[in-house]
Design an enzyme around this catalytic site. Structure first.
Site, PDB file in Angstrom:
ATOM      1  CG  PHE A   1      29.206  44.894  23.362  1.00  0.00           C
ATOM      2  CD1 PHE A   1      27.909  44.770  22.954  1.00  0.00           C
ATOM      3  CD2 PHE A   1      29.682  44.013  24.332  1.00  0.00           C
ATOM      4  CE1 PHE A   1      27.037  43.799  23.521  1.00  0.00           C
ATOM      5  CE2 PHE A   1      28.589  42.872  24.980  1.00  0.00           C
ATOM      6  CZ  PHE A   1      27.325  42.849  24.347  1.00  0.00           C
TER       7      PHE A   1
ATOM      8  CG  LEU B   1      29.603  42.675  29.763  1.00  0.00           C
ATOM      9  CD1 LEU B   1      28.163  42.995  30.436  1.00  0.00           C
ATOM     10  CD2 LEU B   1      29.474  41.216  29.097  1.00  0.00           C
TER      11      LEU B   1
ATOM     12  CD  GLU C   1      31.221  47.572  35.916  1.00  0.00           C
ATOM     13  OE1 GLU C   1      31.422  47.443  37.137  1.00  0.00           O
ATOM     14  OE2 GLU C   1      30.076  48.066  35.561  1.00  0.00           O
TER      15      GLU C   1
ATOM     16  CB  ALA D   1      32.429  43.069  36.856  1.00  0.00           C
TER      17      ALA D   1
ATOM     18  CB  SER E   1      35.990  36.027  34.114  1.00  0.00           C
ATOM     19  OG  SER E   1      37.460  35.990  33.723  1.00  0.00           O
TER      20      SER E   1
ATOM     21  N   GLY F   1      29.837  36.099  19.643  1.00  0.00           N
ATOM     22  CA  GLY F   1      30.987  36.793  19.443  1.00  0.00           C
ATOM     23  C   GLY F   1      31.934  35.757  19.451  1.00  0.00           C
TER      24      GLY F   1
ATOM     25  CD  GLU G   1      33.726  38.683  22.339  1.00  0.00           C
ATOM     26  OE1 GLU G   1      32.472  38.486  22.971  1.00  0.00           O
ATOM     27  OE2 GLU G   1      34.121  39.568  21.833  1.00  0.00           O
TER      28      GLU G   1
ATOM     29  CB  THR H   1      39.871  33.614  29.957  1.00  0.00           C
ATOM     30  OG1 THR H   1      39.209  32.959  31.115  1.00  0.00           O
ATOM     31  CG2 THR H   1      40.117  35.210  30.421  1.00  0.00           C
TER      32      THR H   1
HETATM   33  C1  LIG Z   1      41.773  43.415  23.582  1.00  0.00           C
HETATM   34  C2  LIG Z   1      40.624  43.361  24.206  1.00  0.00           C
HETATM   35  C3  LIG Z   1      39.394  43.915  23.869  1.00  0.00           C
HETATM   36  C4  LIG Z   1      38.174  43.759  24.567  1.00  0.00           C
HETATM   37  N1  LIG Z   1      37.222  44.408  24.113  1.00  0.00           N
HETATM   38  C5  LIG Z   1      36.119  44.555  25.140  1.00  0.00           C
HETATM   39  C6  LIG Z   1      34.914  45.003  24.756  1.00  0.00           C
HETATM   40  O1  LIG Z   1      34.695  45.788  23.870  1.00  0.00           O
HETATM   41  N2  LIG Z   1      33.616  45.040  25.559  1.00  0.00           N
HETATM   42  C7  LIG Z   1      33.863  44.528  26.946  1.00  0.00           C
HETATM   43  O2  LIG Z   1      32.944  44.416  27.494  1.00  0.00           O
HETATM   44  N3  LIG Z   1      34.974  43.809  27.174  1.00  0.00           N
HETATM   45  C8  LIG Z   1      36.047  43.898  26.558  1.00  0.00           C
HETATM   46  N4  LIG Z   1      37.358  43.137  26.742  1.00  0.00           N
HETATM   47  C9  LIG Z   1      37.330  42.483  28.228  1.00  0.00           C
HETATM   48  C10 LIG Z   1      37.274  40.884  28.205  1.00  0.00           C
HETATM   49  O3  LIG Z   1      36.062  40.772  27.891  1.00  0.00           O
HETATM   50  C11 LIG Z   1      37.929  40.567  29.608  1.00  0.00           C
HETATM   51  O4  LIG Z   1      39.280  40.783  29.541  1.00  0.00           O
HETATM   52  C12 LIG Z   1      37.743  39.395  29.947  1.00  0.00           C
HETATM   53  O5  LIG Z   1      36.582  38.775  30.009  1.00  0.00           O
HETATM   54  C13 LIG Z   1      38.680  38.919  31.134  1.00  0.00           C
HETATM   55  O6  LIG Z   1      38.230  39.552  32.301  1.00  0.00           O
HETATM   56  P1  LIG Z   1      39.555  40.329  32.968  1.00  0.00           P
HETATM   57  O7  LIG Z   1      40.457  40.763  31.935  1.00  0.00           O
HETATM   58  O8  LIG Z   1      39.078  41.187  33.952  1.00  0.00           O
HETATM   59  O9  LIG Z   1      40.269  38.949  33.473  1.00  0.00           O
HETATM   60  P2  LIG Z   1      39.864  38.170  34.894  1.00  0.00           P
HETATM   61  O10 LIG Z   1      38.475  37.968  35.216  1.00  0.00           O
HETATM   62  O11 LIG Z   1      40.353  39.140  36.118  1.00  0.00           O
HETATM   63  O12 LIG Z   1      40.814  36.971  34.820  1.00  0.00           O
HETATM   64  C14 LIG Z   1      42.386  37.173  35.216  1.00  0.00           C
HETATM   65  C15 LIG Z   1      42.631  35.474  35.128  1.00  0.00           C
HETATM   66  O13 LIG Z   1      41.931  34.710  36.018  1.00  0.00           O
HETATM   67  C16 LIG Z   1      41.190  33.561  35.284  1.00  0.00           C
HETATM   68  N5  LIG Z   1      40.092  33.282  35.897  1.00  0.00           N
HETATM   69  C17 LIG Z   1      38.883  34.201  36.304  1.00  0.00           C
HETATM   70  N6  LIG Z   1      37.865  33.582  37.035  1.00  0.00           N
HETATM   71  C18 LIG Z   1      38.170  32.285  37.078  1.00  0.00           C
HETATM   72  C19 LIG Z   1      37.490  31.019  37.781  1.00  0.00           C
HETATM   73  N7  LIG Z   1      36.458  30.988  38.089  1.00  0.00           N
HETATM   74  N8  LIG Z   1      38.364  29.925  37.208  1.00  0.00           N
HETATM   75  C20 LIG Z   1      39.208  29.778  36.945  1.00  0.00           C
HETATM   76  N9  LIG Z   1      40.142  31.072  36.357  1.00  0.00           N
HETATM   77  C21 LIG Z   1      39.516  32.026  36.438  1.00  0.00           C
HETATM   78  C22 LIG Z   1      40.976  34.133  33.887  1.00  0.00           C
HETATM   79  O14 LIG Z   1      40.822  33.083  32.938  1.00  0.00           O
HETATM   80  C23 LIG Z   1      42.362  35.018  33.818  1.00  0.00           C
HETATM   81  O15 LIG Z   1      43.330  33.882  33.438  1.00  0.00           O
HETATM   82  C24 LIG Z   1      38.283  43.282  26.167  1.00  0.00           C
HETATM   83  C25 LIG Z   1      39.528  42.465  26.556  1.00  0.00           C
HETATM   84  C26 LIG Z   1      40.660  42.776  25.609  1.00  0.00           C
HETATM   85  C27 LIG Z   1      42.029  42.198  26.165  1.00  0.00           C
END
Ligand SMILES: Cc1cc2nc3c(=O)[nH]c(=O)nc-3n(C[C@H](O)[C@H](O)[C@H](O)COP(=O)(O)OP(=O)(O)OC[C@H]3O[C@@H](n4cnc5c(N)ncnc54)[C@H](O)[C@@H]3O)c2cc1C
Length: 382
Positions: free
Chosen positions: A122, A124, A126, A129, A131, A240, A361, A363
């Site tokens: 799945f 999504l 990048e 991109a 959160s 999820g 899903e 943070t």
């Molecule tokens: C083990 C694992 C499996 C995963 N599997 C999948 C998958 O199968 N498919 C998929 O598409 N994705 C997957 N992901 C990705 C996951 O959905 C993202 O890691 C998650 O959405 C957070 O994005 P990021 O890591 O880029 O963190 P960022 O968005 O860069 O966030 C970094 C920090 O900033 C904080 N932050 C960001 N925006 C804000 C805001 N507006 N206000 C306050 N705080 C904020 C966050 O809470 C975090 O603490 C996976 C991630 C992991 C770790």
């Protein structure tokens, strides 16, 4: 806790727990060491309703109430984090195909997924991109009878291990951005690169970077409406969230069981450490976190089963259960002393796996912002 469940729900929990304890738990340590996963055993698990439970009976699924699906994920989380996350992603893929797939797409992808013959990723997130998933930049430009995709995805669970994927892209037609759209990507017809990124938790999964460099995808692989991809993806992510929350409840339960077992047999100062007040405090805190998490998760599941959208309840469950699992695992490790840091102890794995519960899903911070908006009427997201 049994008073919260019907007889049928209790029977499901007990049957699945017994199956996982006997058939899967003995394999976990070797697979984690080797960073492998027993894909061939998944079909046997689907008999309980994993993956098929989120698909309507009219499409060949088991159409289980969310409460039953929550129990299944709780038990998977109690057994093995890598199993729970793999089942969760397969469930998201199946639900998305059921919601938007054409008959031909269901024949080629959904039916084999439900039979445990094919496995999907799945895609999504990048590199730029996470959160803010809606800001994704991977592009699919219409050319002839298909699309040419350029861009990359990151942290995609089990992209190495699965044999197709649901890829979220921005479709460009006649130089116009038509919005986020889901594409079915099958390596048999579309070529792209996959790289596993070594990671701390869930060692029996892969966490992959995908690179699309002029990758051709046939037009019949558009899943759902052009421009309808984000709402399709977010629906899967909402369910999820509950699954992740319930997996975290199971992990906290595993921490509790292992802590009780350990502190009854470990002796220091001439008696079992279970008799020390500070040890009891740690065990009771793990138990309280586990039970309160379970109540919130079950409440969210019952809310969805009552036909409510349940976004608030799922967000709260994801936030609380994920954070609580981390605290429960920290306490369990502390209670084990040096043994807790050794790979021979399951709490070493629980500690690593619990760190994952607060990130995918949405943070914990993103859940807080959803809840804050629901309570206060103002979005702090942007
Ligand atoms: C083990 C694992 C499996 C995963 N599997 C999948 C998958 O199968 N498919 C998929 O598409 N994705 C997957 N992901 C990705 C996951 O959905 C993202 O890691 C998650 O959405 C957070 O994005 P990021 O890591 O880029 O963190 P960022 O968005 O860069 O966030 C970094 C920090 O900033 C904080 N932050 C960001 N925006 C804000 C805001 N507006 N206000 C306050 N705080 C904020 C966050 O809470 C975090 O603490 C996976 C991630 C992991 C770790």
């Amino acid at each position: 806790m049994s008073v919260l469940l019907s007889e049928e729900e209790r029977a499901l929990r007990d049957t699945v727990r017994s199956f996982l304890d006997k058939k899967i738990a003995p394999l976990v340590s070797d697979h984690e060491q080797a960073r492998t996963f027993p894909w061939d055993l998944l079909a046997e698990l689907y008999q309980f309703g994993y993956v098929r439970g989120g698909v309507p009976e009219s499409l060949g699924g088991d159409e289980l109430p969310m409460m039953m699906q929550a129990i299944l994920m709780e038990e998977a989380g109690r057994c093995w984090g890598s199993l729970r996350t793999t089942l969760n992603v397969q469930g998201m893929v199946a639900r998305t195909l059921a919601a938007a797939g054409t008959q031909a797409q269901r024949d080629t992808f959904l039916d084999p997924v439900m039979a445990g013959q094919r496995f999907g990723w799945f895609g999504l997130t990048e590199p730029d991109a996470g959160s803010d998933a809606g800001s994704l930049r991977t592009r699919a430009r219409r050319e002839g009878d298909g699309y040419v995709v350029n861009g990359s995805k990151i942290y995609i669970t089990n992209a190495l291990g699965c044999d197709f994927g649901i890829l979220f892209v921005r479709v460009i037609e006649d130089e116009v951005d038509r919005g986020v759209t889901a594409l079915l990507v099958d390596p048999a017809e579309s070529s792209f690169q996959v790289r596993d990124i070594p990671h701390m938790p869930l060692r029996s999964t892969t966490s992959c970077e995908l690179t699309f460099d002029n990758t051709y995808v046939p037009a019949e692989n558009v899943l759902g409406e052009i421009g309808g991809g984000l709402s399709l993806g977010m629906k899967a992510v909402n369910a999820g969230r509950l699954n992740m929350a319930m997996g975290a409840v199971g992990l906290a339960q595993a921490c509790l069981e292992e802590s009780i077992r350990f502190c009854k047999q470990r002796e220091q100062f001439g008696k079992t450490i279970a008799a020390f007040q500070l040890v009891q405090q740690m065990v009771v805190e793990i138990a309280s976190l586990t039970e309160t998490s379970r109540l919130l998760g079950y409440h969210a599941a019952r809310t969805l089963d009552a036909g409510e959208p349940g976004r608030y309840e799922c967000s709260m469950a994801k936030l609380y259960c994920g954070e609580s699992a981390g605290r429960a695992a920290t306490l369990a490790l502390q209670l084990h002393g040096g043994a807790g840091l050794m790979e021979e102890s399951p709490v070493e794995r629980y500690f690593r796996d619990a760190r994952e519960a607060t990130i995918p899903e949405g943070t914990s911070q993103i859940q807080i912002l959803h809840l804050g908006k629901a309570l206060l009427g103002h979005s702090a997201l942007r």
